[in-house]
Design a protein around this motif. Structure first.
Motif, PDB file in Angstrom:
ATOM      1  N   HIS A   4     -29.078  22.923 -22.694  1.00 42.59           N
ATOM      2  CA  HIS A   4     -27.604  23.031 -22.716  1.00 42.59           C
ATOM      3  C   HIS A   4     -27.034  23.028 -21.313  1.00 42.59           C
ATOM      4  CE1 HIS A   4     -23.614  24.169 -24.122  1.00 42.59           C
ATOM      5  NE2 HIS A   4     -23.627  25.161 -23.227  1.00 42.59           N
ATOM      6  N   PHE A   5     -27.731  23.659 -20.381  1.00 43.01           N
ATOM      7  CA  PHE A   5     -27.258  23.767 -18.997  1.00 43.01           C
ATOM      8  C   PHE A   5     -27.730  22.601 -18.125  1.00 43.01           C
ATOM      9  CE2 PHE A   5     -27.285  28.557 -19.815  1.00 43.01           C
ATOM     10  CZ  PHE A   5     -25.931  28.599 -20.070  1.00 43.01           C
ATOM     11  N   GLY A   6     -28.186  21.504 -18.733  1.00 35.48           N
ATOM     12  CA  GLY A   6     -28.544  20.313 -17.973  1.00 35.48           C
ATOM     13  C   GLY A   6     -29.975  20.275 -17.475  1.00 35.48           C
ATOM     14  N   GLY A   7     -30.802  21.166 -17.972  1.00 31.75           N
ATOM     15  CA  GLY A   7     -32.209  21.194 -17.601  1.00 31.75           C
ATOM     16  C   GLY A   7     -32.518  22.237 -16.557  1.00 31.75           C
ATOM     17  N   GLU A   8     -33.816  22.512 -16.415  1.00 32.70           N
ATOM     18  CA  GLU A   8     -34.245  23.468 -15.389  1.00 32.70           C
ATOM     19  C   GLU A   8     -34.184  22.806 -14.024  1.00 32.70           C
ATOM     20  OE1 GLU A   8     -37.435  26.254 -15.827  1.00 32.70           O
ATOM     21  OE2 GLU A   8     -37.500  25.912 -17.995  1.00 32.70           O
ATOM     22  N   ALA A   9     -33.850  23.588 -13.034  1.00 33.89           N
ATOM     23  CA  ALA A   9     -33.749  23.059 -11.665  1.00 33.89           C
ATOM     24  C   ALA A   9     -35.073  23.240 -10.942  1.00 33.89           C
ATOM     25  CB  ALA A   9     -32.644  23.802 -10.919  1.00 33.89           C
ATOM     26  N   LEU A  55     -40.973  41.483 -22.317  1.00 30.83           N
ATOM     27  CA  LEU A  55     -41.019  40.111 -21.815  1.00 30.83           C
ATOM     28  C   LEU A  55     -40.120  39.972 -20.601  1.00 30.83           C
ATOM     29  CD1 LEU A  55     -40.688  38.179 -25.213  1.00 30.83           C
ATOM     30  CD2 LEU A  55     -42.775  38.603 -23.913  1.00 30.83           C
ATOM     31  N   GLY A  56     -40.553  39.173 -19.641  1.00 26.09           N
ATOM     32  CA  GLY A  56     -39.744  38.897 -18.460  1.00 26.09           C
ATOM     33  C   GLY A  56     -39.882  37.437 -18.072  1.00 26.09           C
ATOM     34  N   TYR A  57     -38.767  36.813 -17.721  1.00 23.29           N
ATOM     35  CA  TYR A  57     -38.740  35.396 -17.364  1.00 23.29           C
ATOM     36  C   TYR A  57     -37.840  35.197 -16.155  1.00 23.29           C
ATOM     37  CZ  TYR A  57     -40.389  34.751 -22.173  1.00 23.29           C
ATOM     38  OH  TYR A  57     -41.093  34.825 -23.343  1.00 23.29           O
ATOM     39  N   GLU A  58     -38.176  34.216 -15.334  1.00 26.56           N
ATOM     40  CA  GLU A  58     -37.317  33.776 -14.247  1.00 26.56           C
ATOM     41  C   GLU A  58     -37.304  32.260 -14.249  1.00 26.56           C
ATOM     42  OE1 GLU A  58     -37.405  35.353 -10.251  1.00 26.56           O
ATOM     43  OE2 GLU A  58     -38.621  37.046 -10.954  1.00 26.56           O
ATOM     44  N   PHE A  59     -36.117  31.682 -14.132  1.00 28.94           N
ATOM     45  CA  PHE A  59     -35.998  30.236 -14.066  1.00 28.94           C
ATOM     46  C   PHE A  59     -34.616  29.891 -13.512  1.00 28.94           C
ATOM     47  CE2 PHE A  59     -34.584  31.683 -18.162  1.00 28.94           C
ATOM     48  CZ  PHE A  59     -33.536  30.854 -18.558  1.00 28.94           C
ATOM     49  N   ALA A  60     -34.428  28.641 -13.161  1.00 22.74           N
ATOM     50  CA  ALA A  60     -33.137  28.184 -12.638  1.00 22.74           C
ATOM     51  C   ALA A  60     -32.670  27.001 -13.471  1.00 22.74           C
ATOM     52  CB  ALA A  60     -33.270  27.786 -11.173  1.00 22.74           C
ATOM     53  N   VAL A  61     -31.363  26.895 -13.620  1.00 24.95           N
ATOM     54  CA  VAL A  61     -30.772  25.784 -14.369  1.00 24.95           C
ATOM     55  C   VAL A  61     -29.781  25.033 -13.479  1.00 24.95           C
ATOM     56  CG1 VAL A  61     -31.096  26.825 -16.646  1.00 24.95           C
ATOM     57  CG2 VAL A  61     -28.996  27.300 -15.361  1.00 24.95           C
ATOM     58  N   LYS A  62     -29.456  23.820 -13.883  1.00 17.09           N
ATOM     59  CA  LYS A  62     -28.609  22.948 -13.079  1.00 17.09           C
ATOM     60  C   LYS A  62     -27.118  23.235 -13.212  1.00 17.09           C
ATOM     61  CE  LYS A  62     -32.018  19.250 -13.185  1.00 17.09           C
ATOM     62  NZ  LYS A  62     -32.366  17.924 -13.699  1.00 17.09           N
ATOM     63  N   ALA A  63     -26.726  24.039 -14.181  1.00 19.25           N
ATOM     64  CA  ALA A  63     -25.299  24.324 -14.400  1.00 19.25           C
ATOM     65  C   ALA A  63     -24.780  25.321 -13.362  1.00 19.25           C
ATOM     66  CB  ALA A  63     -25.087  24.873 -15.807  1.00 19.25           C
ATOM     67  N   ASP A  64     -23.458  25.320 -13.182  1.00 23.17           N
ATOM     68  CA  ASP A  64     -22.853  26.242 -12.228  1.00 23.17           C
ATOM     69  C   ASP A  64     -22.788  27.658 -12.807  1.00 23.17           C
ATOM     70  OD1 ASP A  64     -19.773  26.756 -13.178  1.00 23.17           O
ATOM     71  OD2 ASP A  64     -20.469  24.751 -13.749  1.00 23.17           O
ATOM     72  N   TYR A  65     -22.642  28.608 -11.892  1.00 19.22           N
ATOM     73  CA  TYR A  65     -22.643  30.034 -12.227  1.00 19.22           C
ATOM     74  C   TYR A  65     -21.615  30.372 -13.307  1.00 19.22           C
ATOM     75  CZ  TYR A  65     -22.033  35.066 -11.636  1.00 19.22           C
ATOM     76  OH  TYR A  65     -21.940  36.413 -11.870  1.00 19.22           O
TER      77      TYR A  65
END
Length: 156
Positions: free
Chosen positions: A151-156, A9-19
């Motif tokens: 948890h990280f504030g949603g996907e960006a 499985l492979g996934y890519e996404f971004a979240v609103k939390a800082d690094y």
């Protein structure tokens, strides 16, 4: 008699939390695992090695439980969390990685998972069982990503 089901499985996404926040959660195996569904037990074996004991799935006649151990290494400067399988623990070999990239206002994530699950079933069952096991595992990983994203504030 046993069958082996391979999952990639492979996934890519971004979240609103800082690094820093994202890396802290994903590099802490116990905390990260708390977002993964159907974990019956996570056992710290020491030396950044953990045994995952998943909840049993199936029906009364056929119950399947996945148990495996992986050794974790993380590198904040490289933005990586990598796990490698530990042989001789359970009925699966699971490896994978998180790649964490600071995009200033968001954090970009890549998750890759490879698993070989050995199930105590006759070979004739593979045709019927493999798609079910793959779908169940994919559904759990989707839920894991959804839980982390929330948890990280949603996907960006």
């Amino acid at each position: 008699m046993a069958i082996t089901v391979t999952i990639d499985l492979g996934y890519e996404f971004a979240v609103k939390a800082d690094y820093a926040t994202v890396f802290e959660v994903l590099s802490n195996v116990s905390e990260s695992a708390s977002f993964f569904p159907k974990v019956d037990k996570l056992v710290d074996l020491g030396d950044n090695t953990y045994r995952w004991e998943m909840a049993k799935i199936g029906v009364a006649q056929v119950n399947l439980q996945t148990i495996y151990a992986s050794k974790y290494t993380s590198n904040k400067a490289k933005g990586s969390v990598i796990w490698t399988p530990v042989k001789g623990e359970g009925n699966a070999l699971v490896s994978g990685s998180w790649k964490i990239v600071d995009k200033k206002k968001t954090t970009h994530l890549e998750l890759n998972i490879h698993g070989d699950l050995t199930l105590p079933l006759p070979g004739l069952m593979k045709v019927m069982t493999a798609p079910v096991v793959e779908a169940e595992f994919e559904k759990m990983v989707d839920t894991y990503i959804d839980n982390l994203s929330a948890h990280f504030g949603g996907e960006a």
